[in-house]
Motif scaffolding. Sequence first.
Motif, PDB file in Angstrom:
ATOM      1  N   ILE A   1       0.838  -1.209   0.000  1.00 25.39           N
ATOM      2  CA  ILE A   1       0.000   0.000   0.000  1.00 25.39           C
ATOM      3  C   ILE A   1       0.867   1.252   0.000  1.00 25.39           C
ATOM      4  N   ILE A   2       1.897   1.287   0.843  1.00 26.00           N
ATOM      5  CA  ILE A   2       2.776   2.460   0.933  1.00 26.00           C
ATOM      6  C   ILE A   2       3.518   2.661  -0.389  1.00 26.00           C
ATOM      7  N   THR A   3       4.006   1.561  -0.965  1.00 23.44           N
ATOM      8  CA  THR A   3       4.704   1.645  -2.253  1.00 23.44           C
ATOM      9  C   THR A   3       3.786   2.181  -3.335  1.00 23.44           C
ATOM     10  N   THR A   4       2.555   1.694  -3.371  1.00 23.29           N
ATOM     11  CA  THR A   4       1.577   2.140  -4.368  1.00 23.29           C
ATOM     12  C   THR A   4       1.245   3.607  -4.185  1.00 23.29           C
ATOM     13  N   LEU A   5       1.175   4.033  -2.921  1.00 22.88           N
ATOM     14  CA  LEU A   5       0.865   5.440  -2.621  1.00 22.88           C
ATOM     15  C   LEU A   5       1.899   6.366  -3.260  1.00 22.88           C
ATOM     16  N   PHE A   6       3.180   6.119  -2.997  1.00 23.79           N
ATOM     17  CA  PHE A   6       4.228   6.981  -3.550  1.00 23.79           C
ATOM     18  C   PHE A   6       4.334   6.842  -5.064  1.00 23.79           C
ATOM     19  N   ALA A   7       4.125   5.634  -5.559  1.00 20.21           N
ATOM     20  CA  ALA A   7       4.194   5.405  -7.008  1.00 20.21           C
ATOM     21  C   ALA A   7       3.108   6.187  -7.735  1.00 20.21           C
ATOM     22  N   SER A   8       1.923   6.287  -7.136  1.00 19.89           N
ATOM     23  CA  SER A   8       0.815   6.991  -7.778  1.00 19.89           C
ATOM     24  C   SER A   8       1.141   8.470  -7.978  1.00 19.89           C
ATOM     25  N   VAL A   9       1.809   9.079  -6.976  1.00 19.85           N
ATOM     26  CA  VAL A   9       2.182  10.488  -7.084  1.00 19.85           C
ATOM     27  C   VAL A   9       3.224  10.679  -8.179  1.00 19.85           C
ATOM     28  N   LEU A  10       4.218   9.810  -8.197  1.00 19.82           N
ATOM     29  CA  LEU A  10       5.283   9.907  -9.206  1.00 19.82           C
ATOM     30  C   LEU A  10       4.740   9.704 -10.613  1.00 19.82           C
ATOM     31  N   VAL A  11       3.866   8.733 -10.778  1.00 23.24           N
ATOM     32  CA  VAL A  11       3.286   8.462 -12.097  1.00 23.24           C
ATOM     33  C   VAL A  11       2.457   9.642 -12.573  1.00 23.24           C
ATOM     34  N   PHE A  12       1.645  10.209 -11.667  1.00 32.74           N
ATOM     35  CA  PHE A  12       0.807  11.348 -12.041  1.00 32.74           C
ATOM     36  C   PHE A  12       1.680  12.542 -12.429  1.00 32.74           C
ATOM     37  N   TRP A  13       2.726  12.800 -11.639  1.00 31.31           N
ATOM     38  CA  TRP A  13       3.644  13.901 -11.953  1.00 31.31           C
ATOM     39  C   TRP A  13       4.313  13.676 -13.299  1.00 31.31           C
ATOM     40  N   PHE A  14       4.768  12.462 -13.567  1.00 30.60           N
ATOM     41  CA  PHE A  14       5.440  12.154 -14.834  1.00 30.60           C
ATOM     42  C   PHE A  14       4.498  12.356 -16.019  1.00 30.60           C
TER      43      PHE A  14
END
Length: 297
Positions: free
Chosen positions: A156-169
């Motif tokens: 869950i924590i990994t997915t949380l940070f990944a979602s922000v990075l993906v959206f920013w990218f």
Amino acid sequence: MTKPPKHITTALKVIISAILIYFIFTKIDINEIGAVLKKAKAFYIVLAVLLFVFSKAIASVRLNLYFHQLKVHLTEKSNLQLYLLGMFYNLFLPGGIGGDAYKGYVIKKQFKVDTKKIVSVLVIDRLSGLLLLFIFACALSVIIDIEWLQNLKILIITTLFASVLVFWFLIKKFFNYILSVFWTSFIFSALVQLAQLGSIFLVLMSLGIETDLIGYLLIFLISSIVSVIPLTIGGIGSREITFFYGATLLGLNETVSLSISMLFFLITASVSFFGILYHFKKPELKEISFTSRVGND
């Protein structure tokens, strides 16, 4: 592939909403819900409404931030009026033009904005809100004391940070013209969702609910994500289904959960209905003065 006529799509949404609501009330006694709702304390409900209004005001500021990147420098008052009218259209005129579609239409018509860009910022505005709903849902999933969710904590924590990075990218790659306001809009989105969580917390207080608060807040966040899926009218039915089965999954009281859903819908509908003022007298879209713009640059 030809899109089905709008009236057919609307009819299907109404049918799906009706089926889901009917299904829910075959699973639970409506008298029990009435008994829970009778306990609601007006003081907390009024505060919940005020926080919801605050959340929508912040959401309108976020959208205007995107408009400004398209060189459409609407005043906050004009934008808020347009935003409120969009809320009214989304909930009360499902067979007509949708709120987002209407906002896009008037902005394009009056300010001659590129169609792709205005559609893009309206979609990104929605996605920005969904991103923060997802982030807060992940955060509460980590906090809540439920074993099967605790076992998924790292994922869950990994997915949380990944979602922000993906959206920013994705913003950087395809919508670079709004990248400069990415983190500002992110903060606005966080404020919007915090205010709505506060509104739900006050709803819980009005019902005298003092236990399992995190669980009910988590269900609310998930229901807000589900209600965006355009299968029902204004999320009616899909939200209630989520509250019901979310309560079952988390071992909470289904009657209380549905009561929370209904109270929040009434709050949303009450605030959205004020948009009717701008249905009969369309808002005059004014831009901020040139000197103000220079001062803000």
